[in-house]
Enzyme design. Structure first.
Site, PDB file in Angstrom:
ATOM      1  N   GLU A  95     -48.639 -37.735   8.921  1.00  0.00           N
ATOM      2  CA  GLU A  95     -49.659 -37.090   9.744  1.00  0.00           C
ATOM      3  C   GLU A  95     -49.722 -35.597   9.440  1.00  0.00           C
ATOM      4  OE1 GLU A  95     -50.372 -39.858  13.541  1.00  0.00           O
ATOM      5  OE2 GLU A  95     -48.694 -38.485  13.791  1.00  0.00           O
ATOM      6  N   CYS A 119     -33.781 -35.940  16.540  1.00  0.00           N
ATOM      7  CA  CYS A 119     -33.901 -35.228  17.824  1.00  0.00           C
ATOM      8  C   CYS A 119     -34.460 -36.209  18.863  1.00  0.00           C
ATOM      9  CB  CYS A 119     -34.820 -34.023  17.686  1.00  0.00           C
ATOM     10  SG  CYS A 119     -34.268 -32.880  16.399  1.00  0.00           S
ATOM     11  N   GLY A 182     -40.732 -34.462   9.669  1.00  0.00           N
ATOM     12  CA  GLY A 182     -39.659 -34.158   8.730  1.00  0.00           C
ATOM     13  C   GLY A 182     -38.995 -32.816   8.946  1.00  0.00           C
ATOM     14  N   SER A 214     -40.175 -24.458   9.972  1.00  0.00           N
ATOM     15  CA  SER A 214     -39.373 -24.743  11.162  1.00  0.00           C
ATOM     16  C   SER A 214     -38.205 -25.661  10.800  1.00  0.00           C
ATOM     17  CB  SER A 214     -40.263 -25.437  12.201  1.00  0.00           C
ATOM     18  OG  SER A 214     -39.493 -25.867  13.292  1.00  0.00           O
ATOM     19  N   ASN A 313     -43.467 -32.364  25.229  1.00  0.00           N
ATOM     20  CA  ASN A 313     -44.601 -33.265  25.051  1.00  0.00           C
ATOM     21  C   ASN A 313     -44.110 -34.708  25.152  1.00  0.00           C
ATOM     22  OD1 ASN A 313     -46.558 -31.251  24.619  1.00  0.00           O
ATOM     23  ND2 ASN A 313     -45.863 -30.993  22.516  1.00  0.00           N
ATOM     24  N   CYS A 356     -46.260 -30.740  19.426  1.00  0.00           N
ATOM     25  CA  CYS A 356     -44.912 -30.646  18.851  1.00  0.00           C
ATOM     26  C   CYS A 356     -44.093 -31.874  19.230  1.00  0.00           C
ATOM     27  CB  CYS A 356     -44.195 -29.413  19.390  1.00  0.00           C
ATOM     28  SG  CYS A 356     -44.679 -27.919  18.569  1.00  0.00           S
TER      29      CYS A 356
END
Ligand code: SF4
Length: 364
Positions: A95, A119, A182, A214, A313, A356
């Site tokens: 995506e 995570c 990723g 990031s 989110n 996110c």
């Protein structure tokens, strides 16, 4: 049918010129080919009529434009976010997100299909690792968004029809974040090659200050980046102010503990003289208390740092709730008391799962 040709988007400009020389052609033809693709957005060999026919025939037999086919496209209800489900050559899917916030247009690209970091609140982490992306597959995502902005992409008609703004035409991509699916520093070489290609001043020419990478805290990657001359912005996902709290949310912290991560971040700041952006997902009752805010303040006090507070989110695999506005403001005020600037990220693209931590596709 599989295509055995090399992917044009895997090459830096210098590598392309060297390749063209090996074919026995003058490098100037390679330079012109590069301009056709990155400046004019052309991938049609027949349209490259300033190039000799013999060169075009050779190039076409050796190189393919690894453009990613759009398997699906969704637009957020507020019109600010578009999400593209893109198909890789091997059928895997990733995506990519186009964001139009505060007057700037940004592409959020993926560096891997899936992610190995796990995570707990992240949909990509919940799906697991599939494979690394090549540099060309990362560059092709940026070119996909650029083509949509210029109105020349394969889905231009769809984008145009759904566009809320006449300004959504003939723009160029100027901002890039490696915050999609990723962990970029787990795929270091391909990511850096892609950044170098996208920064090339005779190509898309993205400014280093307009690129943000990031990481969840891959210490060897941070140290490597600190030692290299690639002045992109670095964002580090923190989420916990003690080793125990962080490891509960970010399993990678078991491999790269908080104290090692802080040492690496301090080394990065000292070497690069650059601010680090710390990302903090605010989860109600979990890591949003005033005590935690004080712990973050003590941890980062004195660092050249900014904290980005991101209310959680929703994802299918995690039960937590986002911190409310008032508690987020309180958290922010405590950080300010330690001299730490911070922002509270606006929640955008949630209705199309483009926020996110929300990117994921079915694992093939
Ligand atoms: S937050 Fe980033 S590093 Fe963590 S699982 Fe998701 S994609 Fe991977």
């Amino acid at each position: 049918m599989s295509d055995s040709r090399a992917n044009f988007y895997d090459f830096t400009r210098d590598q392309l010129l060297a390749l063209v020389s090996r074919w026995g052609f003058a490098p100037v033809h390679g330079a012109r080919l590069w301009s056709y693709v990155y400046l004019r957005g052309t991938e049609d060999w027949r349209a490259m009529d300033e190039l000799p026919a013999r060169f075009r025939a050779q190039a076409e037999s050796e190189l393919a434009f690894g453009r990613l086919a759009t398997a699906a496209e969704t637009h957020s209800s507020d019109g600010f976010t578009r999400k593209y489900l893109l198909a890789l050559a091997d059928g895997r899917r990733i995506e990519t997100v186009l964001m139009r916030y505060s007057g700037r247009v940004t592409a959020c690209v993926s560096s891997q299909a899936g992610c190995a970091m796990g995570c707990v609140f992240c949909a990509t982490g919940q799906m697991g690792f599939v494979r690394h992306l090549s540099a060309g597959e990362i560059v092709a995502q940026a070119m996909h968004v650029d083509a949509v902005l210029r109105g020349t992409g394969p889905d231009a008609a769809l984008a145009d029809a759904a566009s809320a703004s006449p300004h959504d035409r003939h723009e160029r991509l100027r901002n890039l974040v490696l915050m999609g699916m990723g962990e970029p520093l787990h795929n270091y070489d391909a990511v850096m090659q892609a950044i170098d290609i996208l920064r090339d001043p005779s190509g898309l020419a993205l400014g280093a200050k307009r690129i943000t990478l990031s990481t969840v805290g891959v210490v060897p990657g941070i140290l490597r980046l600190a030692a290299e001359q690639r002045p992109v912005h670095l964002a580090v996902s923190l989420h916990g102010a003690t080793q125990e709290e962080r490891a509960a949310l970010v399993p990678a912290a078991k491999k790269w503990p908080l104290d090692e991560l802080m040492d690496a971040c301090r080394a990065y700041i000292a070497r690069q003289q650059r601010r680090i952006f710390y990302e903090w997902t605010l989860i109600e009752g979990k890591n949003d208390t005033p005590e935690t805010a004080h712990a973050v303040g003590r941890l980062l006090h004195g660092q050249l740092a900014q904290v980005n507070l991101i209310p959680l989110n929703p994802t299918a695999g995690y039960d937590g709730e986002p911190t409310g506005r008032d508690a987020a403001k309180k958290f922010q005020a405590i950080l300010a008391g330690y001299g730490l600037p911070s922002t509270i990220r606006q929640r955008r693209g949630i209705d199309i799962a483009a926020g996110c931590g929300q990117l994921a596709v079915a694992k093939k």
